[in-house]
Scaffold this active site. Structure first.
Site, PDB file in Angstrom:
ATOM      1  CB  ALA A   1      64.865  48.489  20.623  1.00  0.00           C
TER       2      ALA A   1
ATOM      3  CD  GLU B   1      61.619  44.400  25.231  1.00  0.00           C
ATOM      4  OE1 GLU B   1      61.120  43.243  25.759  1.00  0.00           O
ATOM      5  OE2 GLU B   1      61.187  45.049  24.584  1.00  0.00           O
TER       6      GLU B   1
ATOM      7  CD  GLU C   1      58.383  47.982  23.940  1.00  0.00           C
ATOM      8  OE1 GLU C   1      59.323  47.685  23.201  1.00  0.00           O
ATOM      9  OE2 GLU C   1      58.394  48.558  24.863  1.00  0.00           O
TER      10      GLU C   1
ATOM     11  N   GLY D   1      60.754  46.053  20.713  1.00  0.00           N
ATOM     12  CA  GLY D   1      60.178  47.307  20.165  1.00  0.00           C
ATOM     13  C   GLY D   1      59.053  46.907  19.130  1.00  0.00           C
TER      14      GLY D   1
HETATM   15  N1  CAA Z   1      68.691  44.689  16.817  1.00  0.00           N
HETATM   16  C1  CAA Z   1      69.871  44.650  16.061  1.00  0.00           C
HETATM   17  N2  CAA Z   1      69.998  43.791  14.942  1.00  0.00           N
HETATM   18  C2  CAA Z   1      69.213  42.758  15.022  1.00  0.00           C
HETATM   19  C3  CAA Z   1      68.006  42.875  15.911  1.00  0.00           C
HETATM   20  C4  CAA Z   1      67.749  43.826  16.871  1.00  0.00           C
HETATM   21  N3  CAA Z   1      66.728  43.705  17.578  1.00  0.00           N
HETATM   22  N4  CAA Z   1      67.552  41.409  15.417  1.00  0.00           N
HETATM   23  C5  CAA Z   1      67.944  40.703  14.443  1.00  0.00           C
HETATM   24  N5  CAA Z   1      69.133  41.775  14.293  1.00  0.00           N
HETATM   25  C6  CAA Z   1      69.965  41.390  13.204  1.00  0.00           C
HETATM   26  C7  CAA Z   1      70.962  40.146  13.765  1.00  0.00           C
HETATM   27  O1  CAA Z   1      71.906  40.707  14.493  1.00  0.00           O
HETATM   28  C8  CAA Z   1      71.691  39.763  12.395  1.00  0.00           C
HETATM   29  O2  CAA Z   1      72.718  40.691  11.797  1.00  0.00           O
HETATM   30  P1  CAA Z   1      73.766  39.896  11.209  1.00  0.00           P
HETATM   31  O3  CAA Z   1      73.397  39.313  10.062  1.00  0.00           O
HETATM   32  O4  CAA Z   1      74.720  41.286  10.816  1.00  0.00           O
HETATM   33  O5  CAA Z   1      74.532  39.101  12.190  1.00  0.00           O
HETATM   34  C9  CAA Z   1      70.386  39.798  11.372  1.00  0.00           C
HETATM   35  O6  CAA Z   1      69.383  40.965  12.110  1.00  0.00           O
HETATM   36  C10 CAA Z   1      69.509  38.511  11.229  1.00  0.00           C
HETATM   37  O7  CAA Z   1      69.136  38.175  12.321  1.00  0.00           O
HETATM   38  P2  CAA Z   1      69.501  36.578  12.876  1.00  0.00           P
HETATM   39  O8  CAA Z   1      70.931  36.241  12.335  1.00  0.00           O
HETATM   40  O9  CAA Z   1      69.705  36.564  14.323  1.00  0.00           O
HETATM   41  O10 CAA Z   1      68.133  35.686  12.242  1.00  0.00           O
HETATM   42  P3  CAA Z   1      67.532  34.692  12.933  1.00  0.00           P
HETATM   43  O11 CAA Z   1      66.671  34.117  11.879  1.00  0.00           O
HETATM   44  O12 CAA Z   1      68.579  33.635  13.355  1.00  0.00           O
HETATM   45  O13 CAA Z   1      66.993  35.270  14.102  1.00  0.00           O
HETATM   46  C11 CAA Z   1      65.330  36.474  15.504  1.00  0.00           C
HETATM   47  C12 CAA Z   1      65.646  35.986  14.191  1.00  0.00           C
HETATM   48  C13 CAA Z   1      64.878  35.531  16.763  1.00  0.00           C
HETATM   49  C14 CAA Z   1      64.469  37.883  15.489  1.00  0.00           C
HETATM   50  C15 CAA Z   1      66.672  36.994  16.145  1.00  0.00           C
HETATM   51  O14 CAA Z   1      67.425  38.046  15.233  1.00  0.00           O
HETATM   52  C16 CAA Z   1      66.660  37.708  17.556  1.00  0.00           C
HETATM   53  O15 CAA Z   1      66.154  37.181  18.617  1.00  0.00           O
HETATM   54  N6  CAA Z   1      66.463  39.040  17.564  1.00  0.00           N
HETATM   55  C17 CAA Z   1      66.511  39.975  18.695  1.00  0.00           C
HETATM   56  C18 CAA Z   1      64.994  39.953  19.109  1.00  0.00           C
HETATM   57  C19 CAA Z   1      64.913  40.848  20.644  1.00  0.00           C
HETATM   58  O16 CAA Z   1      65.603  40.553  21.546  1.00  0.00           O
HETATM   59  N7  CAA Z   1      64.465  41.927  20.510  1.00  0.00           N
HETATM   60  C20 CAA Z   1      64.179  43.055  21.542  1.00  0.00           C
HETATM   61  C21 CAA Z   1      65.266  43.846  21.448  1.00  0.00           C
HETATM   62  S1  CAA Z   1      65.432  44.849  22.965  1.00  0.00           S
HETATM   63  C22 CAA Z   1      64.016  46.048  22.850  1.00  0.00           C
HETATM   64  O17 CAA Z   1      63.383  46.095  21.594  1.00  0.00           O
HETATM   65  C23 CAA Z   1      64.145  47.224  24.035  1.00  0.00           C
HETATM   66  C24 CAA Z   1      62.877  48.003  24.086  1.00  0.00           C
HETATM   67  O18 CAA Z   1      61.660  47.552  24.366  1.00  0.00           O
HETATM   68  C25 CAA Z   1      62.921  49.420  23.649  1.00  0.00           C
END
Ligand code: CAA
Length: 258
Positions: A64, A132, A112, A109
């Site tokens: 998400a 999460e 999911e 998400g």
């Molecule tokens: N939401 C918003 N933006 C996201 C994102 C997310 N879930 N995942 C990645 N992005 C964005 C980053 O912020 C980044 O944006 P900028 O270039 O503007 O800084 C861009 O995508 C590229 O990401 P990274 O630079 O972080 O890429 P990476 O290769 O270094 O890492 C990754 C990749 C490991 C997937 C890392 O992006 C990450 O950990 N993302 C978040 C994963 C996460 O925690 N997901 C769970 C979200 S909470 C949820 O899903 C709640 C629910 O159940 C409803």
């Protein structure tokens, strides 16, 4: 219909929905969830299987949208979860088989979303998990419940409590994905699996999906009653007549979905 964050294409009878928001690794913001729901509700009538995948070569869906969630309160969080639940329930209840082609990160998400599909195949590059708790929250798009039903309660707790990211091989080992493919073969494999389904009676597949889905949450007697109903209702279909007649005439069946 024009979408901003998704693409919907159809190849023969297979619809392919691509979550395509590369600047955020295909993260699901409200708009993307609304577009997914809208696309699912308006699939072409000719679509008899659906594949969901991620745009770009890095992510299926990285979760998400954290930027959207960062400053919301409890009431908005509830609405956001409800939007995700509605979209994924629409997906789960489609009358056609659905396949997640997990081509990269499927976190939060994204995992999911895959779990709401009937089948999950992953590329060797895929990483799956529900991280999460590392953000101070829990999965909110059905992950706590669907993951538990797929891998069992203890494994689900391990994954949710640690937030650990699994590689594709480990995900296969615990039954979270069915098979692992080289990245350049993933989509072709999913299309081939869908292609095998297309040869069969669409009404029968739809009934099988319904009774497996609804039966899984019921006790065995109630679930078997669902099966009896599904079995019986198909005997009113042209596909049942055609399927059995074709067998007796030693030819391939020509199913029409009626
Ligand atoms: N939401 C918003 N933006 C996201 C994102 C997310 N879930 N995942 C990645 N992005 C964005 C980053 O912020 C980044 O944006 P900028 O270039 O503007 O800084 C861009 O995508 C590229 O990401 P990274 O630079 O972080 O890429 P990476 O290769 O270094 O890492 C990754 C990749 C490991 C997937 C890392 O992006 C990450 O950990 N993302 C978040 C994963 C996460 O925690 N997901 C769970 C979200 S909470 C949820 O899903 C709640 C629910 O159940 C409803």
């Amino acid at each position: 219909m024009a979408y901003e964050n998704i693409r919907l294409e159809t190849e023969d009878a297979i619809a392919i929905l691509t979550i395509d928001r590369p600047k955020a690794l295909n993260a699901l913001n409200s708009k993307t969830l609304q577009e997914i729901e809208s696309a699912l509700n308006s699939l072409p009538a000719t679509a008899r299987a659906l594949i969901i995948t991620g745009g770009g070569d890095k992510a299926f869906v990285a979760g998400a949208d954290i930027a959207e969630m960062a400053s919301i309160g409890a009431a908005q969080a509830r609405e956001f979860a409800a939007l995700g639940h509605r979209a994924f329930q629409t997906l789960e209840q489609l009358p056609i088989p659905t396949i997640a082609a997990v081509n990269g990160f499927a976190l939060g998400g994204g995992c999911e979303l895959a779990l709401a599909c009937d089948l999950i195949y992953a590329s060797e590059k895929a990483k799956l998990g529900l991280p999460e708790v590392s953000l101070g929250v829990i999965p909110g798009f059905g992950g706590t419940q669907r993951l538990t039903r797929v891998v069992g309660k203890m494994r689900a707790k391990e994954l949710v409590f640690t937030g650990e990211r699994l590689d594709a091989a480990k995900a296969k080992e615990i039954g979270l994905v069915l098979d692992v493919l080289p990245a350049d073969q993933l989509l072709a494999h999913c299309k081939a699996v869908a292609g095998k389904m297309l040869k069969n009676g669409p009404l029968a597949i739809s009934q099988a999906k319904r009774v497996i889905e609804f039966g899984a949450d019921q006790d065995l007697r109630a679930a078997n009653e669902l099966e009896r109903q599904g079995f019986a209702v198909l005997f009113g279909s042209e596909d049942q007549k055609e399927g059995m007649k074709a067998f007796l005439e030693k030819r391939a069946a020509n199913f029409t979905g009626r």
